[in-house]
Design a protein around this motif. Structure first.
Motif, mmCIF file in Angstrom:
data_model
loop_
_atom_site.group_PDB
_atom_site.id
_atom_site.type_symbol
_atom_site.label_atom_id
_atom_site.label_comp_id
_atom_site.label_asym_id
_atom_site.label_seq_id
_atom_site.Cartn_x
_atom_site.Cartn_y
_atom_site.Cartn_z
ATOM 1 N N ILE A 1 102.077 -61.752 84.621
ATOM 2 C CA ILE A 1 101.972 -61.055 85.910
ATOM 3 C C ILE A 1 103.200 -60.243 86.294
ATOM 4 O O ILE A 1 103.131 -59.438 87.218
ATOM 5 C CB ILE A 1 101.654 -62.063 87.039
ATOM 6 C CG1 ILE A 1 102.726 -63.151 87.099
ATOM 7 C CG2 ILE A 1 100.281 -62.687 86.837
ATOM 8 C CD1 ILE A 1 102.579 -64.090 88.302
ATOM 9 N N GLY A 2 104.319 -60.452 85.602
ATOM 10 C CA GLY A 2 105.530 -59.673 85.932
ATOM 11 C C GLY A 2 105.239 -58.184 85.839
ATOM 12 O O GLY A 2 104.399 -57.759 85.041
ATOM 13 N N LYS A 3 105.912 -57.384 86.646
ATOM 14 C CA LYS A 3 105.585 -55.954 86.719
ATOM 15 C C LYS A 3 105.474 -55.331 85.325
ATOM 16 O O LYS A 3 106.378 -55.398 84.512
ATOM 17 C CB LYS A 3 106.648 -55.225 87.555
ATOM 18 C CG LYS A 3 106.243 -53.801 87.848
ATOM 19 C CD LYS A 3 106.995 -53.210 89.009
ATOM 20 C CE LYS A 3 106.603 -51.754 89.259
ATOM 21 N NZ LYS A 3 105.181 -51.410 89.082
ATOM 22 N N LEU A 4 104.322 -54.726 85.088
ATOM 23 C CA LEU A 4 104.029 -54.152 83.774
ATOM 24 C C LEU A 4 104.808 -52.851 83.603
ATOM 25 O O LEU A 4 104.718 -51.949 84.453
ATOM 26 C CB LEU A 4 102.514 -53.913 83.678
ATOM 27 C CG LEU A 4 101.949 -53.473 82.341
ATOM 28 C CD1 LEU A 4 102.246 -54.502 81.240
ATOM 29 C CD2 LEU A 4 100.431 -53.268 82.450
ATOM 30 N N LYS A 5 105.578 -52.747 82.525
ATOM 31 C CA LYS A 5 106.371 -51.539 82.277
ATOM 32 C C LYS A 5 105.770 -50.680 81.170
ATOM 33 O O LYS A 5 105.732 -49.462 81.267
ATOM 34 C CB LYS A 5 107.806 -51.922 81.866
ATOM 35 C CG LYS A 5 108.543 -52.817 82.835
ATOM 36 C CD LYS A 5 108.736 -52.199 84.195
ATOM 37 C CE LYS A 5 109.741 -51.069 84.190
ATOM 38 N NZ LYS A 5 109.821 -50.457 85.552
ATOM 39 N N ASP B 1 110.777 -59.530 84.045
ATOM 40 C CA ASP B 1 110.764 -60.981 84.223
ATOM 41 C C ASP B 1 110.447 -61.299 85.680
ATOM 42 O O ASP B 1 110.760 -60.516 86.565
ATOM 43 C CB ASP B 1 112.137 -61.566 83.856
ATOM 44 C CG ASP B 1 112.379 -61.519 82.354
ATOM 45 O OD1 ASP B 1 111.394 -61.494 81.595
ATOM 46 O OD2 ASP B 1 113.563 -61.497 81.944
ATOM 47 N N LEU B 2 109.852 -62.465 85.903
ATOM 48 C CA LEU B 2 109.508 -62.847 87.282
ATOM 49 C C LEU B 2 110.759 -63.252 88.048
ATOM 50 O O LEU B 2 111.684 -63.797 87.485
ATOM 51 C CB LEU B 2 108.525 -64.012 87.264
ATOM 52 C CG LEU B 2 107.083 -63.625 86.982
ATOM 53 C CD1 LEU B 2 106.225 -64.881 86.990
ATOM 54 C CD2 LEU B 2 106.548 -62.629 88.004
ATOM 55 N N VAL C 1 98.924 -56.101 86.897
ATOM 56 C CA VAL C 1 99.922 -55.035 86.789
ATOM 57 C C VAL C 1 101.223 -55.472 87.475
ATOM 58 O O VAL C 1 102.318 -55.122 87.061
ATOM 59 C CB VAL C 1 99.362 -53.733 87.399
ATOM 60 C CG1 VAL C 1 100.417 -52.662 87.485
ATOM 61 C CG2 VAL C 1 98.187 -53.233 86.569
ATOM 62 N N GLU C 2 101.085 -56.231 88.545
ATOM 63 C CA GLU C 2 102.202 -56.952 89.172
ATOM 64 C C GLU C 2 101.557 -58.064 89.980
ATOM 65 O O GLU C 2 100.349 -58.027 90.202
ATOM 66 C CB GLU C 2 103.072 -56.028 90.026
ATOM 67 C CG GLU C 2 102.368 -55.407 91.204
ATOM 68 C CD GLU C 2 103.296 -54.471 91.965
ATOM 69 O OE1 GLU C 2 104.252 -54.976 92.577
ATOM 70 O OE2 GLU C 2 103.073 -53.257 91.936
ATOM 71 N N PRO C 3 102.311 -59.062 90.430
ATOM 72 C CA PRO C 3 101.653 -60.181 91.102
ATOM 73 C C PRO C 3 100.721 -59.693 92.218
ATOM 74 O O PRO C 3 101.138 -58.933 93.097
ATOM 75 C CB PRO C 3 102.832 -60.998 91.651
ATOM 76 C CG PRO C 3 103.954 -60.708 90.701
ATOM 77 C CD PRO C 3 103.768 -59.268 90.290
#
Ligand SMILES: NC(=[NH2+])NCCC[C@H](N)C(=O)O
Length: 415
Positions: free
Chosen positions: A10-14, A414-415, A363-365
Protein backbone atom coordinates in the motif's frame (compact mmCIF):
# COMPACT_ATOMS: atom_id res chain seq x y z
CA UNK A 1 16.32 5.76 -7.96
CA UNK A 2 16.81 2.58 -9.98
CA UNK A 3 16.20 -1.01 -9.01
CA UNK A 4 13.39 -2.73 -7.16
CA UNK A 5 11.98 -1.54 -3.86
CA UNK A 6 8.67 -2.88 -2.57
CA UNK A 7 8.12 -3.33 1.16
CA UNK A 8 4.31 -3.21 1.31
CA UNK A 9 1.12 -3.54 -0.72
CA UNK A 10 0.00 0.00 0.00
CA UNK A 11 2.96 2.40 0.27
CA UNK A 12 2.75 5.18 -2.32
CA UNK A 13 3.29 3.60 -5.72
CA UNK A 14 6.20 5.18 -7.60
CA UNK A 15 6.91 2.81 -10.52
CA UNK A 16 4.83 0.01 -11.95
CA UNK A 17 5.33 -2.45 -14.79
CA UNK A 18 2.42 -3.08 -17.17
CA UNK A 19 2.02 -4.79 -20.52
CA UNK A 20 -0.30 -3.22 -23.08
CA UNK A 21 -2.33 -6.10 -24.56
CA UNK A 22 -1.18 -6.70 -28.12
CA UNK A 23 -1.53 -9.03 -31.07
CA UNK A 24 -1.25 -12.05 -28.78
CA UNK A 25 -4.99 -11.56 -28.21
CA UNK A 26 -5.62 -11.87 -31.96
CA UNK A 27 -3.97 -15.28 -32.01
CA UNK A 28 -6.25 -16.78 -29.37
CA UNK A 29 -7.95 -19.81 -30.93
CA UNK A 30 -11.49 -20.09 -29.50
CA UNK A 31 -11.20 -23.86 -29.13
CA UNK A 32 -7.94 -23.56 -27.19
CA UNK A 33 -9.06 -21.07 -24.58
CA UNK A 34 -8.98 -23.45 -21.65
CA UNK A 35 -5.42 -24.54 -22.33
CA UNK A 36 -4.37 -20.89 -22.75
CA UNK A 37 -6.14 -19.93 -19.48
CA UNK A 38 -8.56 -17.49 -21.05
CA UNK A 39 -12.34 -17.48 -20.79
CA UNK A 40 -13.30 -15.56 -23.91
CA UNK A 41 -11.79 -13.72 -26.86
CA UNK A 42 -11.50 -10.01 -26.01
CA UNK A 43 -12.00 -7.25 -28.57
CA UNK A 44 -8.40 -6.05 -28.81
CA UNK A 45 -9.03 -2.44 -29.75
CA UNK A 46 -11.31 -1.86 -26.78
CA UNK A 47 -9.05 -3.85 -24.45
CA UNK A 48 -6.20 -1.53 -25.46
CA UNK A 49 -8.33 1.57 -24.88
CA UNK A 50 -9.29 0.29 -21.43
CA UNK A 51 -5.68 -0.54 -20.67
CA UNK A 52 -4.49 2.89 -21.83
CA UNK A 53 -7.02 4.44 -19.46
CA UNK A 54 -5.67 2.27 -16.64
CA UNK A 55 -2.14 3.52 -17.35
CA UNK A 56 -3.38 7.10 -17.55
CA UNK A 57 -5.15 6.79 -14.17
CA UNK A 58 -1.87 5.63 -12.66
CA UNK A 59 0.09 8.49 -14.26
CA UNK A 60 -2.50 10.96 -12.94
CA UNK A 61 -1.57 9.66 -9.48
CA UNK A 62 2.10 10.44 -10.13
CA UNK A 63 3.09 6.84 -10.88
CA UNK A 64 5.75 6.16 -13.50
CA UNK A 65 4.39 3.51 -15.86
CA UNK A 66 6.94 1.10 -17.37
CA UNK A 67 6.03 -1.33 -20.12
CA UNK A 68 7.36 -4.88 -20.00
CA UNK A 69 7.89 -5.04 -23.76
CA UNK A 70 9.92 -1.81 -23.70
CA UNK A 71 12.07 -2.90 -20.78
CA UNK A 72 13.00 -6.09 -22.63
CA UNK A 73 13.83 -4.15 -25.80
CA UNK A 74 15.98 -1.76 -23.75
CA UNK A 75 17.77 -4.71 -22.16
CA UNK A 76 18.60 -6.03 -25.66
CA UNK A 77 19.71 -2.61 -26.88
CA UNK A 78 22.11 -2.25 -23.95
CA UNK A 79 23.76 -5.65 -24.45
CA UNK A 80 24.98 -7.02 -27.72
CA UNK A 81 24.29 -10.72 -27.71
CA UNK A 82 21.37 -10.61 -25.25
CA UNK A 83 18.76 -10.76 -28.00
CA UNK A 84 20.36 -13.85 -29.58
CA UNK A 85 20.66 -15.52 -26.20
CA UNK A 86 16.99 -14.80 -25.58
CA UNK A 87 15.99 -16.09 -29.01
CA UNK A 88 17.80 -19.39 -28.45
CA UNK A 89 15.96 -19.93 -25.22
CA UNK A 90 12.63 -18.66 -26.59
CA UNK A 91 12.80 -21.09 -29.52
CA UNK A 92 13.80 -23.97 -27.26
CA UNK A 93 10.72 -23.36 -25.10
CA UNK A 94 8.26 -22.47 -27.87
CA UNK A 95 7.02 -25.99 -28.49
CA UNK A 96 8.02 -25.91 -32.18
CA UNK A 97 7.75 -29.18 -34.04
CA UNK A 98 10.05 -30.47 -36.74
CA UNK A 99 13.75 -30.47 -37.46
CA UNK A 100 13.90 -27.56 -39.87
CA UNK A 101 11.22 -25.39 -38.38
CA UNK A 102 13.20 -23.83 -35.49
CA UNK A 103 15.78 -22.45 -37.94
CA UNK A 104 13.08 -21.20 -40.28
CA UNK A 105 11.26 -19.46 -37.45
CA UNK A 106 14.52 -17.98 -36.18
CA UNK A 107 15.19 -16.47 -39.58
CA UNK A 108 11.67 -15.11 -39.72
CA UNK A 109 11.82 -13.55 -36.24
CA UNK A 110 15.14 -11.95 -37.11
CA UNK A 111 13.46 -10.05 -39.93
CA UNK A 112 11.99 -7.94 -37.08
CA UNK A 113 15.09 -5.80 -36.78
CA UNK A 114 13.57 -3.26 -34.41
CA UNK A 115 13.97 -4.72 -30.90
CA UNK A 116 10.57 -3.56 -29.67
CA UNK A 117 8.77 -5.03 -32.70
CA UNK A 118 10.76 -8.22 -32.25
CA UNK A 119 9.76 -8.52 -28.59
CA UNK A 120 6.10 -7.90 -29.41
CA UNK A 121 6.26 -10.52 -32.15
CA UNK A 122 7.63 -13.13 -29.75
CA UNK A 123 4.71 -12.34 -27.47
CA UNK A 124 2.10 -12.57 -30.20
CA UNK A 125 3.10 -16.02 -31.46
CA UNK A 126 3.68 -17.15 -35.04
CA UNK A 127 1.04 -18.47 -37.43
CA UNK A 128 1.79 -21.01 -40.13
CA UNK A 129 0.49 -18.57 -42.69
CA UNK A 130 3.28 -16.10 -41.87
CA UNK A 131 6.03 -18.49 -42.91
CA UNK A 132 7.05 -20.05 -46.17
CA UNK A 133 6.76 -23.70 -45.32
CA UNK A 134 9.85 -25.74 -46.22
CA UNK A 135 9.80 -27.58 -49.50
CA UNK A 136 8.56 -31.11 -49.12
CA UNK A 137 11.94 -32.54 -50.14
CA UNK A 138 13.83 -30.78 -47.37
CA UNK A 139 11.21 -31.01 -44.65
CA UNK A 140 10.15 -33.72 -42.27
CA UNK A 141 6.51 -34.55 -41.77
CA UNK A 142 6.80 -33.03 -38.31
CA UNK A 143 7.87 -29.70 -39.86
CA UNK A 144 4.74 -29.57 -41.93
CA UNK A 145 2.22 -30.80 -39.39
CA UNK A 146 2.56 -28.75 -36.23
CA UNK A 147 0.30 -29.83 -33.44
CA UNK A 148 0.34 -28.05 -30.12
CA UNK A 149 -2.19 -30.08 -28.30
CA UNK A 150 -3.93 -33.10 -29.75
CA UNK A 151 -5.26 -31.27 -32.73
CA UNK A 152 -3.82 -29.60 -35.77
CA UNK A 153 -3.01 -25.99 -35.15
CA UNK A 154 -2.76 -22.95 -37.40
CA UNK A 155 -0.01 -21.68 -35.15
CA UNK A 156 3.63 -22.66 -35.09
CA UNK A 157 4.18 -20.79 -31.82
CA UNK A 158 1.43 -20.14 -29.31
CA UNK A 159 0.62 -16.58 -28.31
CA UNK A 160 1.10 -15.49 -24.68
CA UNK A 161 -2.33 -13.94 -24.07
CA UNK A 162 -1.88 -13.62 -20.31
CA UNK A 163 1.09 -11.26 -20.51
CA UNK A 164 -0.97 -8.25 -19.53
CA UNK A 165 -1.24 -9.88 -16.10
CA UNK A 166 2.26 -8.69 -15.21
CA UNK A 167 1.63 -9.64 -11.58
CA UNK A 168 2.31 -13.31 -12.12
CA UNK A 169 5.57 -14.24 -13.93
CA UNK A 170 7.71 -12.55 -11.28
CA UNK A 171 7.07 -10.84 -7.97
CA UNK A 172 8.99 -7.98 -6.36
CA UNK A 173 9.78 -8.56 -2.68
CA UNK A 174 11.93 -5.96 -0.89
CA UNK A 175 14.88 -5.16 -3.16
CA UNK A 176 14.69 -8.50 -4.97
CA UNK A 177 12.43 -10.62 -7.10
CA UNK A 178 10.91 -14.07 -7.22
CA UNK A 179 11.43 -15.09 -10.83
CA UNK A 180 8.78 -17.74 -10.98
CA UNK A 181 8.35 -21.13 -12.42
CA UNK A 182 4.67 -20.93 -13.37
CA UNK A 183 1.93 -23.53 -13.03
CA UNK A 184 1.12 -23.94 -16.71
CA UNK A 185 3.25 -24.52 -19.80
CA UNK A 186 1.43 -21.70 -21.54
CA UNK A 187 2.34 -19.09 -18.94
CA UNK A 188 5.78 -20.36 -18.01
CA UNK A 189 7.23 -18.92 -21.23
CA UNK A 190 6.30 -15.44 -19.93
CA UNK A 191 8.98 -15.64 -17.25
CA UNK A 192 11.71 -15.36 -19.89
CA UNK A 193 11.01 -11.64 -20.30
CA UNK A 194 11.63 -11.02 -16.60
CA UNK A 195 14.79 -13.09 -16.76
CA UNK A 196 16.29 -10.82 -19.42
CA UNK A 197 15.22 -7.63 -17.64
CA UNK A 198 16.84 -8.71 -14.37
CA UNK A 199 19.91 -9.97 -16.16
CA UNK A 200 20.57 -7.20 -18.66
CA UNK A 201 18.46 -4.05 -18.23
CA UNK A 202 20.73 -1.14 -17.18
CA UNK A 203 18.37 -0.16 -14.32
CA UNK A 204 17.58 -3.67 -13.07
CA UNK A 205 20.50 -5.99 -13.80
CA UNK A 206 21.90 -7.64 -10.71
CA UNK A 207 18.55 -7.66 -8.88
CA UNK A 208 18.77 -10.53 -6.38
CA UNK A 209 16.48 -13.48 -7.11
CA UNK A 210 14.70 -15.22 -4.23
CA UNK A 211 13.24 -17.85 -6.56
CA UNK A 212 14.30 -19.07 -10.01
CA UNK A 213 12.43 -20.15 -13.08
CA UNK A 214 14.26 -23.49 -13.17
CA UNK A 215 12.89 -24.47 -9.73
CA UNK A 216 11.13 -27.84 -9.53
CA UNK A 217 7.94 -26.34 -8.01
CA UNK A 218 5.55 -23.72 -9.28
CA UNK A 219 4.55 -20.38 -7.81
CA UNK A 220 3.01 -17.19 -9.25
CA UNK A 221 3.14 -13.53 -8.25
CA UNK A 222 -0.63 -13.29 -7.70
CA UNK A 223 -0.03 -15.37 -4.58
CA UNK A 224 2.58 -13.03 -3.08
CA UNK A 225 1.55 -10.13 -0.84
CA UNK A 226 4.11 -7.85 0.82
CA UNK A 227 2.48 -7.29 4.21
CA UNK A 228 5.40 -5.35 5.73
CA UNK A 229 9.14 -4.93 5.22
CA UNK A 230 9.68 -8.15 7.18
CA UNK A 231 6.44 -10.10 6.66
CA UNK A 232 5.30 -11.77 3.47
CA UNK A 233 2.00 -13.55 2.78
CA UNK A 234 1.99 -16.29 0.13
CA UNK A 235 -1.06 -18.23 -1.04
CA UNK A 236 -0.98 -22.01 -1.31
CA UNK A 237 -3.27 -22.24 -4.30
CA UNK A 238 -3.87 -23.78 -7.69
CA UNK A 239 -0.82 -21.79 -8.83
CA UNK A 240 1.57 -22.02 -5.88
CA UNK A 241 2.60 -25.34 -4.37
CA UNK A 242 3.40 -25.65 -0.68
CA UNK A 243 6.79 -27.07 -1.75
CA UNK A 244 7.51 -23.88 -3.71
CA UNK A 245 6.96 -21.85 -0.54
CA UNK A 246 9.32 -24.20 1.34
CA UNK A 247 11.93 -23.49 -1.32
CA UNK A 248 11.25 -19.73 -1.19
CA UNK A 249 11.68 -19.81 2.60
CA UNK A 250 14.98 -21.71 2.24
CA UNK A 251 16.24 -19.16 -0.26
CA UNK A 252 15.09 -16.15 1.72
CA UNK A 253 16.20 -17.35 5.15
CA UNK A 254 19.33 -19.33 4.27
CA UNK A 255 20.52 -19.29 0.69
CA UNK A 256 20.54 -15.68 -0.49
CA UNK A 257 21.65 -12.39 0.96
CA UNK A 258 19.87 -9.10 1.26
CA UNK A 259 16.27 -10.15 1.88
CA UNK A 260 14.70 -8.58 4.95
CA UNK A 261 11.78 -11.00 5.20
CA UNK A 262 11.66 -12.68 8.62
CA UNK A 263 8.21 -14.26 8.53
CA UNK A 264 6.32 -15.92 5.71
CA UNK A 265 2.60 -16.50 6.23
CA UNK A 266 1.31 -19.28 3.98
CA UNK A 267 -2.44 -18.96 3.33
CA UNK A 268 -3.97 -22.24 2.23
CA UNK A 269 -6.85 -21.30 -0.11
CA UNK A 270 -9.02 -23.72 -2.14
CA UNK A 271 -7.44 -24.82 -5.44
CA UNK A 272 -9.98 -23.73 -8.05
CA UNK A 273 -10.03 -21.52 -11.12
CA UNK A 274 -12.22 -18.88 -9.45
CA UNK A 275 -9.71 -18.59 -6.59
CA UNK A 276 -6.61 -19.19 -8.71
CA UNK A 277 -4.36 -16.82 -6.72
CA UNK A 278 -4.47 -15.37 -3.23
CA UNK A 279 -5.03 -11.92 -4.75
CA UNK A 280 -8.28 -13.05 -6.38
CA UNK A 281 -9.81 -13.44 -2.93
CA UNK A 282 -7.82 -11.07 -0.76
CA UNK A 283 -6.02 -7.72 -1.26
CA UNK A 284 -4.88 -4.95 1.06
CA UNK A 285 -6.48 -1.56 0.44
CA UNK A 286 -5.48 0.58 3.43
CA UNK A 287 -3.28 0.41 6.51
CA UNK A 288 -6.02 -1.45 8.38
CA UNK A 289 -8.33 -2.75 5.62
CA UNK A 290 -8.41 -5.69 3.24
CA UNK A 291 -11.02 -6.82 0.72
CA UNK A 292 -11.92 -10.47 0.93
CA UNK A 293 -14.12 -13.01 -0.80
CA UNK A 294 -16.34 -14.30 2.03
CA UNK A 295 -16.28 -17.85 0.63
CA UNK A 296 -12.70 -18.48 1.83
CA UNK A 297 -13.36 -17.50 5.42
CA UNK A 298 -14.50 -20.87 6.71
CA UNK A 299 -11.73 -22.98 5.18
CA UNK A 300 -8.65 -20.78 5.36
CA UNK A 301 -5.63 -22.20 7.20
CA UNK A 302 -2.60 -20.03 7.88
CA UNK A 303 0.94 -21.22 8.65
CA UNK A 304 3.80 -19.04 9.83
CA UNK A 305 7.35 -19.84 8.69
CA UNK A 306 10.46 -18.42 10.36
CA UNK A 307 14.17 -19.09 10.22
CA UNK A 308 15.09 -22.11 12.36
CA UNK A 309 17.90 -22.26 14.88
CA UNK A 310 19.94 -24.79 12.91
CA UNK A 311 21.42 -24.07 9.47
CA UNK A 312 18.89 -24.83 6.74
CA UNK A 313 15.94 -25.25 9.09
CA UNK A 314 12.63 -23.42 8.80
CA UNK A 315 10.20 -23.45 11.74
CA UNK A 316 6.52 -23.75 10.93
CA UNK A 317 3.52 -23.19 13.16
CA UNK A 318 -0.16 -23.14 12.36
CA UNK A 319 -2.25 -20.17 13.46
CA UNK A 320 -5.68 -20.87 14.85
CA UNK A 321 -6.75 -17.27 15.48
CA UNK A 322 -9.23 -15.39 13.30
CA UNK A 323 -7.84 -13.91 10.09
CA UNK A 324 -8.21 -10.40 11.56
CA UNK A 325 -6.07 -11.37 14.55
CA UNK A 326 -3.43 -13.01 12.35
CA UNK A 327 -3.24 -9.88 10.20
CA UNK A 328 -3.02 -7.67 13.28
CA UNK A 329 -0.12 -9.79 14.48
CA UNK A 330 1.58 -9.71 11.07
CA UNK A 331 1.14 -6.01 10.31
CA UNK A 332 1.37 -4.67 13.85
CA UNK A 333 -1.81 -2.66 13.22
CA UNK A 334 -4.80 -2.91 15.57
CA UNK A 335 -8.43 -3.12 14.47
CA UNK A 336 -7.94 -4.77 11.05
CA UNK A 337 -11.16 -4.74 9.04
CA UNK A 338 -12.04 -7.28 6.33
CA UNK A 339 -14.46 -5.92 3.75
CA UNK A 340 -16.39 -8.68 1.97
CA UNK A 341 -16.67 -8.50 -1.80
CA UNK A 342 -20.31 -8.24 -2.96
CA UNK A 343 -21.33 -6.65 0.35
CA UNK A 344 -21.89 -10.07 1.88
CA UNK A 345 -24.60 -11.16 -0.60
CA UNK A 346 -23.42 -14.60 -1.78
CA UNK A 347 -24.64 -14.22 -5.37
CA UNK A 348 -23.17 -10.74 -5.84
CA UNK A 349 -19.98 -11.86 -4.07
CA UNK A 350 -19.49 -14.84 -6.40
CA UNK A 351 -20.34 -12.81 -9.52
CA UNK A 352 -18.12 -9.90 -8.66
CA UNK A 353 -15.26 -12.04 -7.39
CA UNK A 354 -15.37 -13.84 -10.79
CA UNK A 355 -14.78 -10.42 -12.34
CA UNK A 356 -12.06 -9.55 -9.85
CA UNK A 357 -14.03 -7.47 -7.36
CA UNK A 358 -11.48 -8.34 -4.64
CA UNK A 359 -8.52 -7.76 -6.92
CA UNK A 360 -7.64 -4.12 -6.29
CA UNK A 361 -4.38 -2.25 -6.86
CA UNK A 362 -3.51 0.08 -4.01
CA UNK A 363 -1.85 3.30 -5.19
CA UNK A 364 -1.48 4.75 -1.68
CA UNK A 365 -3.22 3.87 1.59
CA UNK A 366 -6.96 4.15 0.98
CA UNK A 367 -6.67 4.88 -2.77
CA UNK A 368 -7.30 1.85 -4.98
CA UNK A 369 -7.89 0.94 -8.61
CA UNK A 370 -11.05 -1.13 -9.09
CA UNK A 371 -12.92 -2.51 -12.08
CA UNK A 372 -15.95 -0.44 -13.00
CA UNK A 373 -18.23 -3.45 -13.49
CA UNK A 374 -18.20 -4.53 -9.82
CA UNK A 375 -20.71 -1.93 -8.70
CA UNK A 376 -21.97 -3.73 -5.58
CA UNK A 377 -18.46 -4.16 -4.15
CA UNK A 378 -17.43 -0.67 -5.26
CA UNK A 379 -20.41 0.86 -3.45
CA UNK A 380 -19.38 -0.93 -0.25
CA UNK A 381 -15.78 0.25 -0.61
CA UNK A 382 -16.93 3.79 -1.30
CA UNK A 383 -19.07 3.78 1.86
CA UNK A 384 -16.06 2.53 3.81
CA UNK A 385 -14.34 5.76 2.81
CA UNK A 386 -11.99 4.47 0.12
CA UNK A 387 -10.93 6.65 -2.77
CA UNK A 388 -11.81 4.61 -5.88
CA UNK A 389 -9.96 4.97 -9.18
CA UNK A 390 -12.36 3.30 -11.58
CA UNK A 391 -10.94 1.30 -14.51
CA UNK A 392 -13.18 0.43 -17.48
CA UNK A 393 -13.38 -3.34 -17.67
CA UNK A 394 -15.71 -4.74 -20.33
CA UNK A 395 -12.90 -6.42 -22.32
CA UNK A 396 -9.93 -6.59 -19.94
CA UNK A 397 -11.90 -8.70 -17.47
CA UNK A 398 -12.33 -11.53 -19.99
CA UNK A 399 -8.85 -12.76 -19.10
CA UNK A 400 -9.90 -13.28 -15.43
CA UNK A 401 -7.64 -10.73 -13.81
CA UNK A 402 -8.19 -7.30 -12.26
CA UNK A 403 -6.12 -4.17 -11.54
CA UNK A 404 -3.74 -5.98 -9.18
CA UNK A 405 -3.14 -8.78 -11.68
CA UNK A 406 -2.48 -6.24 -14.43
CA UNK A 407 0.35 -4.51 -12.55
CA UNK A 408 3.71 -5.29 -10.99
CA UNK A 409 4.98 -2.56 -8.65
CA UNK A 410 8.72 -1.96 -9.07
CA UNK A 411 8.93 0.79 -6.47
CA UNK A 412 6.77 1.90 -3.57
CA UNK A 413 7.56 4.39 -0.84
CA UNK A 414 8.14 2.75 2.52
CA UNK A 415 5.24 3.14 4.95
N1 LIG B 1 -2.79 -12.39 -10.18
C1 LIG B 1 -3.85 -12.83 -10.80
N2 LIG B 1 -4.96 -13.06 -10.13
N3 LIG B 1 -3.75 -13.09 -12.12
C2 LIG B 1 -4.81 -13.55 -12.93
C3 LIG B 1 -4.30 -14.25 -14.12
C4 LIG B 1 -5.38 -14.69 -15.06
C5 LIG B 1 -4.88 -15.58 -16.17
N4 LIG B 1 -5.86 -15.77 -17.17
C6 LIG B 1 -4.44 -16.92 -15.64
O1 LIG B 1 -5.24 -17.82 -15.60
O2 LIG B 1 -3.31 -17.12 -15.30
Amino acid sequence: MNGIHVTSEIGKLKKVCLHRPGDELLNLPPDELERLLFDDVPYLEVAQQEHDRFAEILREQGVEVLYLEKLVAEAFAANPGARDEFLDQYLAEAGIHGQKMPAIVREYLNTFTDDLEFVKKTMAGVAKSEIDMPLASSATLDDLVSDHSDKQSDLIIDPMPNLYFTRDPFACVGNGVNLNRMYSVTRNRETLYGKYIFKYHPDYKGTPLWFRRDAPFHTEGGDVLNLTRTDLAVGISQRTQAAAIDLMAQNIFWKTEGCEIEKIFAFDIPASRAFMHLDTVFTQIDVDKFTIHPAIMGTLRVYEMTKGAVEGEVDIKEHTDSLEKILEYATGVDGIKLIPCGGGDPIAAAREQWNDGSNTLCVEPGTICVYQRNNVTNEVLYKEGLNLLVVPSAELSRGRGGPRCMSMPFQREDL
